[in-house]
Design a protein around this motif. Structure first.
Motif, PDB file in Angstrom:
ATOM      1  N   GLY A 207       0.811  -1.202   0.000  1.00 31.15           N
ATOM      2  CA  GLY A 207       0.000   0.000   0.000  1.00 31.15           C
ATOM      3  C   GLY A 207       0.847   1.256   0.000  1.00 31.15           C
ATOM      4  O   GLY A 207       2.058   1.215  -0.227  1.00 31.15           O
ATOM      5  N   THR A 208       0.199   2.368   0.261  1.00 26.49           N
ATOM      6  CA  THR A 208       0.889   3.645   0.194  1.00 26.49           C
ATOM      7  C   THR A 208       1.707   3.890   1.445  1.00 26.49           C
ATOM      8  O   THR A 208       1.194   3.763   2.557  1.00 26.49           O
ATOM      9  N   VAL A 209       2.971   4.186   1.274  1.00 21.75           N
ATOM     10  CA  VAL A 209       3.817   4.574   2.408  1.00 21.75           C
ATOM     11  C   VAL A 209       4.422   5.939   2.107  1.00 21.75           C
ATOM     12  O   VAL A 209       4.486   6.363   0.958  1.00 21.75           O
ATOM     13  N   GLU A 210       4.845   6.580   3.158  1.00 23.13           N
ATOM     14  CA  GLU A 210       5.590   7.832   2.978  1.00 23.13           C
ATOM     15  C   GLU A 210       7.041   7.584   3.300  1.00 23.13           C
ATOM     16  O   GLU A 210       7.362   6.967   4.322  1.00 23.13           O
ATOM     17  N   ILE A 211       7.900   8.032   2.438  1.00 25.57           N
ATOM     18  CA  ILE A 211       9.330   7.930   2.736  1.00 25.57           C
ATOM     19  C   ILE A 211       9.974   9.284   2.511  1.00 25.57           C
ATOM     20  O   ILE A 211       9.402  10.196   1.930  1.00 25.57           O
ATOM     21  N   GLY A 212      11.214   9.374   2.995  1.00 24.19           N
ATOM     22  CA  GLY A 212      11.944  10.632   2.884  1.00 24.19           C
ATOM     23  C   GLY A 212      11.940  11.365   4.202  1.00 24.19           C
ATOM     24  O   GLY A 212      11.145  11.081   5.107  1.00 24.19           O
ATOM     25  N   ALA A 213      12.824  12.306   4.325  1.00 27.27           N
ATOM     26  CA  ALA A 213      13.002  13.020   5.580  1.00 27.27           C
ATOM     27  C   ALA A 213      11.881  14.032   5.792  1.00 27.27           C
ATOM     28  O   ALA A 213      11.348  14.606   4.847  1.00 27.27           O
ATOM     29  N   VAL A 214      11.562  14.242   7.075  1.00 28.41           N
ATOM     30  CA  VAL A 214      10.540  15.227   7.430  1.00 28.41           C
ATOM     31  C   VAL A 214      11.107  16.638   7.285  1.00 28.41           C
ATOM     32  O   VAL A 214      10.397  17.563   6.900  1.00 28.41           O
ATOM     33  N   GLY A 215      12.412  16.752   7.569  1.00 28.61           N
ATOM     34  CA  GLY A 215      13.044  18.048   7.353  1.00 28.61           C
ATOM     35  C   GLY A 215      13.164  18.900   8.601  1.00 28.61           C
ATOM     36  O   GLY A 215      13.585  20.043   8.533  1.00 28.61           O
ATOM     37  N   ASP A 221      20.012  16.740   0.999  1.00 29.77           N
ATOM     38  CA  ASP A 221      18.945  17.137   0.077  1.00 29.77           C
ATOM     39  C   ASP A 221      18.351  15.943  -0.666  1.00 29.77           C
ATOM     40  O   ASP A 221      17.192  15.969  -1.083  1.00 29.77           O
ATOM     41  N   ASN A 222      19.133  14.872  -0.819  1.00 27.97           N
ATOM     42  CA  ASN A 222      18.609  13.727  -1.567  1.00 27.97           C
ATOM     43  C   ASN A 222      17.561  12.931  -0.781  1.00 27.97           C
ATOM     44  O   ASN A 222      16.938  12.027  -1.329  1.00 27.97           O
ATOM     45  N   GLU A 223      17.367  13.267   0.493  1.00 34.86           N
ATOM     46  CA  GLU A 223      16.333  12.599   1.298  1.00 34.86           C
ATOM     47  C   GLU A 223      14.996  13.337   1.200  1.00 34.86           C
ATOM     48  O   GLU A 223      14.003  12.907   1.806  1.00 34.86           O
ATOM     49  N   LEU A 224      14.992  14.412   0.443  1.00 32.90           N
ATOM     50  CA  LEU A 224      13.798  15.262   0.340  1.00 32.90           C
ATOM     51  C   LEU A 224      13.269  15.249  -1.088  1.00 32.90           C
ATOM     52  O   LEU A 224      14.027  15.020  -2.023  1.00 32.90           O
ATOM     53  N   PRO A 225      12.024  15.585  -1.297  1.00 31.89           N
ATOM     54  CA  PRO A 225      11.022  15.806  -0.264  1.00 31.89           C
ATOM     55  C   PRO A 225      10.406  14.476   0.199  1.00 31.89           C
ATOM     56  O   PRO A 225      10.460  13.487  -0.514  1.00 31.89           O
ATOM     57  N   ARG A 226       9.884  14.498   1.372  1.00 29.92           N
ATOM     58  CA  ARG A 226       9.106  13.356   1.851  1.00 29.92           C
ATOM     59  C   ARG A 226       7.939  13.197   0.885  1.00 29.92           C
ATOM     60  O   ARG A 226       7.314  14.168   0.462  1.00 29.92           O
ATOM     61  N   HIS A 227       7.645  11.943   0.511  1.00 28.46           N
ATOM     62  CA  HIS A 227       6.648  11.722  -0.541  1.00 28.46           C
ATOM     63  C   HIS A 227       6.060  10.325  -0.407  1.00 28.46           C
ATOM     64  O   HIS A 227       6.575   9.481   0.327  1.00 28.46           O
ATOM     65  N   PRO A 381      10.500  12.566  -6.214  1.00 26.11           N
ATOM     66  CA  PRO A 381       9.601  13.479  -6.937  1.00 26.11           C
ATOM     67  C   PRO A 381       9.634  14.877  -6.314  1.00 26.11           C
ATOM     68  O   PRO A 381       9.453  15.012  -5.099  1.00 26.11           O
ATOM     69  N   GLY A 382       9.927  15.859  -7.115  1.00 18.62           N
ATOM     70  CA  GLY A 382       9.988  17.231  -6.611  1.00 18.62           C
ATOM     71  C   GLY A 382      11.337  17.608  -6.042  1.00 18.62           C
ATOM     72  O   GLY A 382      11.504  18.702  -5.510  1.00 18.62           O
ATOM     73  N   PHE A 383      12.322  16.722  -6.169  1.00 17.49           N
ATOM     74  CA  PHE A 383      13.671  17.023  -5.667  1.00 17.49           C
ATOM     75  C   PHE A 383      14.199  18.327  -6.235  1.00 17.49           C
ATOM     76  O   PHE A 383      14.090  18.585  -7.426  1.00 17.49           O
ATOM     77  N   GLN A 384      14.774  19.142  -5.352  1.00 20.03           N
ATOM     78  CA  GLN A 384      15.452  20.360  -5.783  1.00 20.03           C
ATOM     79  C   GLN A 384      16.840  20.390  -5.185  1.00 20.03           C
ATOM     80  O   GLN A 384      16.976  20.363  -3.962  1.00 20.03           O
ATOM     81  N   ALA A 385      17.847  20.422  -6.011  1.00 19.83           N
ATOM     82  CA  ALA A 385      19.204  20.580  -5.483  1.00 19.83           C
ATOM     83  C   ALA A 385      19.319  21.964  -4.862  1.00 19.83           C
ATOM     84  O   ALA A 385      18.648  22.903  -5.272  1.00 19.83           O
ATOM     85  N   ALA A 386      20.187  22.067  -3.861  1.00 21.06           N
ATOM     86  CA  ALA A 386      20.409  23.356  -3.218  1.00 21.06           C
ATOM     87  C   ALA A 386      20.955  24.347  -4.242  1.00 21.06           C
ATOM     88  O   ALA A 386      21.554  23.967  -5.245  1.00 21.06           O
ATOM     89  N   ALA A 387      20.761  25.618  -3.962  1.00 24.45           N
ATOM     90  CA  ALA A 387      21.280  26.659  -4.851  1.00 24.45           C
ATOM     91  C   ALA A 387      22.794  26.749  -4.699  1.00 24.45           C
ATOM     92  O   ALA A 387      23.349  26.443  -3.645  1.00 24.45           O
ATOM     93  N   GLY A 388      23.474  27.163  -5.755  1.00 26.80           N
ATOM     94  CA  GLY A 388      24.920  27.383  -5.686  1.00 26.80           C
ATOM     95  C   GLY A 388      25.704  26.091  -5.755  1.00 26.80           C
ATOM     96  O   GLY A 388      25.195  25.018  -6.084  1.00 26.80           O
TER      97      GLY A 388
END
Lengths: 441, 441, 441, 441
Positions: A207-215, A221-227, A381-388
């Motif tokens: 079934g549906t689980v949520e994974i990734g860091a809460v933050g 950054d690769n642990e985000l976003p929780r999804h 999904p929705g991963f954004q690398a940090a700026a710079g």
């Protein structure tokens, strides 16, 4: 049913909010000194030549690791935030930049061992100088600057912990070419005479689980976003990692000679390298000794097998009629556990037999051996690398590599957590990498 | 909202159930003759030396493709099912086995062009002999055997279609080394003078979707099982693939010189190969001509760009502030469409400008160019490879490769469908591979 | 005492002086047709794919050899001397130039097999067209031009004969990768049951000898100038080349496993290639069959061993307590003999047992196998390369190669002579290369 | 006319006959301490990491050189002659054996830098321990044993001197990868402002000359036996080596871009390496600085050019309308001179301008730069390698290499002589290798 639940933070990190600034500064300084001191502790018994070894492009000299982690603080903390800061040595900008193209040119990775100078003493001075400047900056900065510093310094500390592990794996790789078999780890116990009991299977919901860091705490950054991830089937995980005894059975059964067990690229790897056993296993027929950071020792059938690459882990799973877990399956099973296990603080630098009998949760999820998953390393999904330049830390490696989970006996205690994603190429096996079997329920 | 819906079968295939056996046999024979005749049609204008070209290990001679697809029928249909069948030539078992370890040894892939004998005439006889034996078997076999033959022959026909496409891509790769620039495709129209309109964005729901084949018609095992995927965000797809004109802008903007746009492995690939444009683009400065299977021609800014590898597709997406779609996103958007587009039956063997304006659904999803997705090629949850040697068809390649979707101008018409998964290494670019931009809504 | 004596011209060549022009023209035309006809004879039984085989960069397709030798006449005879001559196809200037930088760019040597077009028919037309133009030029030119043409055409004919030999050795190399074992040579006789008698030693004076061509007949520039060499010792040569039976004893005695027998570079070659026997010997333990241009056959212990590289020849000599002869020693012993032996005109394309018993001079000096000497290929004192592009013919290869003498079973009859210097890299063994033992008296 | 004359011994060596044993022992001990002390002197300013650098397989770490030369004495002197001698460490037998297969296995050459342990201190102890054992052995042995020891120890000392030179060239190769540009040589003088005068030509007779060592003093086996060579022509040698200024003209004239100047293998080397100047010359356009063991400095047009490989030397000679001398020509011109020049004892480690004007003999024959000859490294007629493992010293390298003569600025003073033959592969250029022009009179 374990899911969904919020991941338990194993890394104490720094609470970026709580408390008045002076106390937060004090805590950060203590952690800074602690982590950076551990790096120096690791090289305490190494000579200058030991610290300058490089056995392959993927591995770096310990001296380089010490300088590079220092360069990281100098480049991302001191240069932008400490007014009037003068580089310790401008040439280090190129010498100790690993792969940050946004910062500038890099000395060729394969030639890091050619940097005999700066020597170890100079690198020690570099570390002290940058450490002192960090102390001054932290103590003197106003609170609004401190709030900007905290995540960068925390990143630098986690970065340094990653390099602490690499110092050990890279050193092991270089040492094993030396017939004198240098040893730096604590002496191991006598190997068990008997193989451990067969693994038990523990079952988990699909079934549906949520994974990734809460933050809310430090994470990469690769642990985000929780999804959310949809797991199609109920699944089972072995209650412990695969052992050397079990892997030995695979070898004896001709596992390395049967192409039907292997991924095509894995079989090609075998042909090109004449692989017949995990890395560091003796290549002499009938000899089941293993090179460890405590020297050569008898293989202990009850300890988790390590130094497998992804192909070996996959072939073993195939031979076992099982499969590797996905990273989502692994995380869903690990998220409710505390991050206990055998880590680098024990200075064994080798996995140890794991007591799993009778437990309701899979044992040995943290520490001992990184566990290969079947998941390619890809952005969430929705991963954004940090700026710079910091954005080059993780994102640009999201191709051709596979995710490993859980940390190893060479990982600093407190560094990993259930959401932590490590990644290596399928062919790599100089890390402490093993596996845990999975199957559909 | 497009999901969930049952994928539309584009491949007419053979309905294994409907109708009385004589009619089903008649239909199967007609399709067998049709598909295998297309293979021969492809080489009608090629000389013996043309048919024996091999420019790299990954590409094979046309003669080898013709023999290998015949070997496939001989090995998996005639040998097990035709009583008393004698191999056309026992040496072919090794010569024309591609990678089926369960069948036996294979002639080295990189040395396929060294097989001057059997010559093209002998291979033609081989094809006729096996074709005749298949006809006899189909006509004579009882219905219960026919039911077993149908899926194997259907697999053989789809397999042969895949090799028809490879014959074209492999020939193109070899031909482009020849300064005489051989041409076999139909003459192209005059390039458009103006670039086409900017792409429009079409939006799709997130949430749970089902992907994968339903299994009522022919599909490859890698399309199974149908399963649920959770899409975390609403997303948008461009209404057409990226064009040569757009990619030309990327080049002019210095795209190949900016490491921050590239995956680390992609940047290493650029350094090692001095890549500066897609494959088959002229390497002369200021010359925007392209080698096609109809010879050299002016680049048409309005046609879909192709012969990109995954790194180039990713870098272009990064430069555009977008990303590649996942295979689930792509499939969810394609599943309700009919599989129309520019395929190999047009004998252009080159993508053509796509009319997308005003359409409600993304145009050009099928044919013209394979579209790189961001999805590593991995088994679907619950994937089971077929039993026996056929099980080596797809499963053992599920590492290190990326999924492409939709077929190309070199794909036989009727071969692909929304659930069809093609896969190549990130570095490969001799296929007709392009991209379509995606982004989060 | 054999020295000094004037070398006997074995190549009838063309006497550039004697006789009235019409007769000289007639003789030249006859020779031109004869030599060029032999090239076509060689490919009479080859299919188009056979003619386009290339198994390594050092070997070229037969079709390429046919075109390149034609290009040579077109470039060095027709272009400069035939008024208004139009190139058959301007693209051939690059395609079929081998290594003449003074002429222009060259198609990459390793990619000659990618030139499927021009096809064999077009190359035949090319040969005919250039042949006809040569005929016209010879017949029509005034005598002063003819005097200029003669040495160029004679060079072109000797050049073409060299490529006739390469066509055979290159084809053999490619064919041996084919499990069908193509055969084009005449069937061999039944191997001898008994090894031949041990070699006898024939003795020669030391002191000053003259070597090199006199220059009154055709020779290559590398045979000039004739000059003196001081031989420090009386020396002995075996009365015949080393046989397969003798080399087999070397293998059985562990010759390939004893580093002390080998030059350092030869030992490294063994390690890298796991060499255990001459090229084309079966790699199956206990199997002493050899692949020949007549197919696989039992090794004949009495026939000269061939397909040795310089390292193997040297190691065998070392194991025998002997050495290789220098090229001066070889030439001094060969100069008084007529150039008889087993050559390509017999169409065996394999060395044959040599009757040496009772002869006063070493037998088998010409034909059968090229004999490795201990002499590096270097310019003779006072060597001058020809002016212009022709000067690239020999001189620029005078480094890293070793001299071989005497011709082989694949050499056109009449092509070699005592002063003839062939040269290959020490590692090469796809030529019909063997050895004759030497020792100090 | 300089020939024939007996070569002047430049190496004082040890007269193995003259004088009573106690005095001869005293002289040998003094020389032993002197030569081995020079090795330690060379590393006095090097850190442990400096001593463990290895930049390519052909170059070795200084620490390894120190240990290997010690192993040489231990293996060839102490083991066979010192009763009850116990190896310092049995593992060193493999670690520090270079290439003596008769002794046993060798640690892989390319991995010498992985031997961080034994560390520099342990190697120092090793050297002291073996030195002390040698002292004891020499002092205590009876005269008949001493007579056997003398040539072995003398060989060991000359061997150690060869490695002293390699320590410098290998270190330079490693250091030049370091942007910090480490410097260990004495500071150079200010470069000359003006180019030196054009070279003058000195003429020598042809005819029969004798070359090779007489054998009354120490020499290497490759200098024997002394033998006659016939020089076909009177010849001329330039009165000094080619200078940087002259080589700079060659570069400016497009020398590296004209294939007609180069041997074929040399031209291939240029293409593969994009070579545009000698090794250690700045690769920045317009920058004529050179990396030396004293750091980067302006190129001095009047100093001898060095770090050329054989191809560069040959191409320069071709461009100059000259050639390289043969080793016999060189030796005949050098034999009557004393071995004076700029050697390593000056600690400049870089060639210096040579004063040649007005001299009757060619200047700079000894020291400064090794001079490439046109002679492949081959055995002299009648050459016999020494019996036993020592026989591997020179003989097995007599293929694929070229002879260099005269020593360099990195050669220990007193080590070379007119008959001394050095040898390197044509492609090598990390030695201090230059050239002197020759031509036929």
């Amino acid at each position: 049913m374990l899911n969904p639940s919020t991941p338990k933070p194993s890394n104490p990190g720094i609470d970026p909010v709580a408390g008045p600034a002076p106390q937060r500064k004090k805590r950060l300084l203590a952690r800074l000194h602690d982590v950076r001191g551990n790096t120096e502790q690791l090289v305490a018994t190494l000579g200058p030549e030991d610290q300058n070894l490089q056995s392959m492009p993927e591995a770096s000299p310990a001296k380089w690791h010490r300088a590079h982690t220092t360069w990281f603080f100098e480049t991302f903390v001191l240069q932008p935030f400490k007014a009037g800061y003068q580089a310790f040595n401008p040439a280090f900008a190129e010498l100790f930049n690993s792969y940050y193209n946004a910062i500038g040119e890099q000395h060729a990775r394969a030639r890091r061992a050619l940097i005999s100078r700066p020597d170890v003493e100079t690198v020690s001075e570099y570390r002290q100088s940058v450490g002192q400047a960090l102390d001054e900056l932290i103590k003197a900065c106003p609170e609004n600057v401190f709030d900007k510093l905290v995540p960068l310094i925390e990143l630098g500390l986690n970065h340094e912990q990653q390099h602490q592990e690499l110092m050990l794996t890279d050193l092991k790789h270089a040492f094993h070419f030396n017939p004198l078999a240098p040893a730096i780890g604590h002496a191991p116990p006598v190997p068990a005479q008997a193989a451990c009991a067969d693994p038990a299977w523990l079952e988990f919901d699909g079934g549906t689980v949520e994974i990734g860091a809460v933050g809310d705490r430090f994470c990469f950054d690769n642990e985000l976003p929780r999804h959310r991830v949809y797991l199609n089937n109920r699944y089972q995980l072995a209650n412990r990692p695969v052992t050397c005894g079990e892997f030995s059975n695979f070898i004896d059964a001709g596992g390395y000679a049967d192409p039907l067990l292997w991924l095509a690229d894995g079989w090609a790897w075998i042909q090109q390298n004449n692989a017949q056993a995990p890395l560091y296993w003796s290549s002499c027929a009938g000899d089941r000794r293993i090179y460890t950071l405590s020297g050569w020792r008898e293989m202990d059938p009850s300890e988790p097998v390590c130094h497998l690459n992804f192909y070996e882990a996959s072939a073993f799973a195939e031979w076992s009629g099982c499969r590797l877990p996905t990273e989502a399956e692994w995380e869903a099973a690990a998220v409710s556990q505390s991050c206990d296990g055998h880590f680098a603080d024990q200075r064994r630098y080798h996995p140890q037999p794991i007591e799993a009998a009778g437990k309701q949760l899979p044992a040995g999820m943290f520490g001992d051996v990184w566990e290969w998953t079947s998941s390619p390393y890809a952005p969430y999904p929705g991963f954004q690398a940090a700026a710079g330049a910091i954005g080059e830390y993780n994102g640009k490696f999201m191709a051709n590599q596979m995710v490993l989970r859980g940390g190893s006996c060479a990982t600093p205690k407190g560094h990993v957590r259930a959401t932590y994603r490590n990644f290596f190429y399928p062919v790599d096996r100089w890390q402490f990498s093993g596996l845990r079997l999975a199957r559909d329920a």
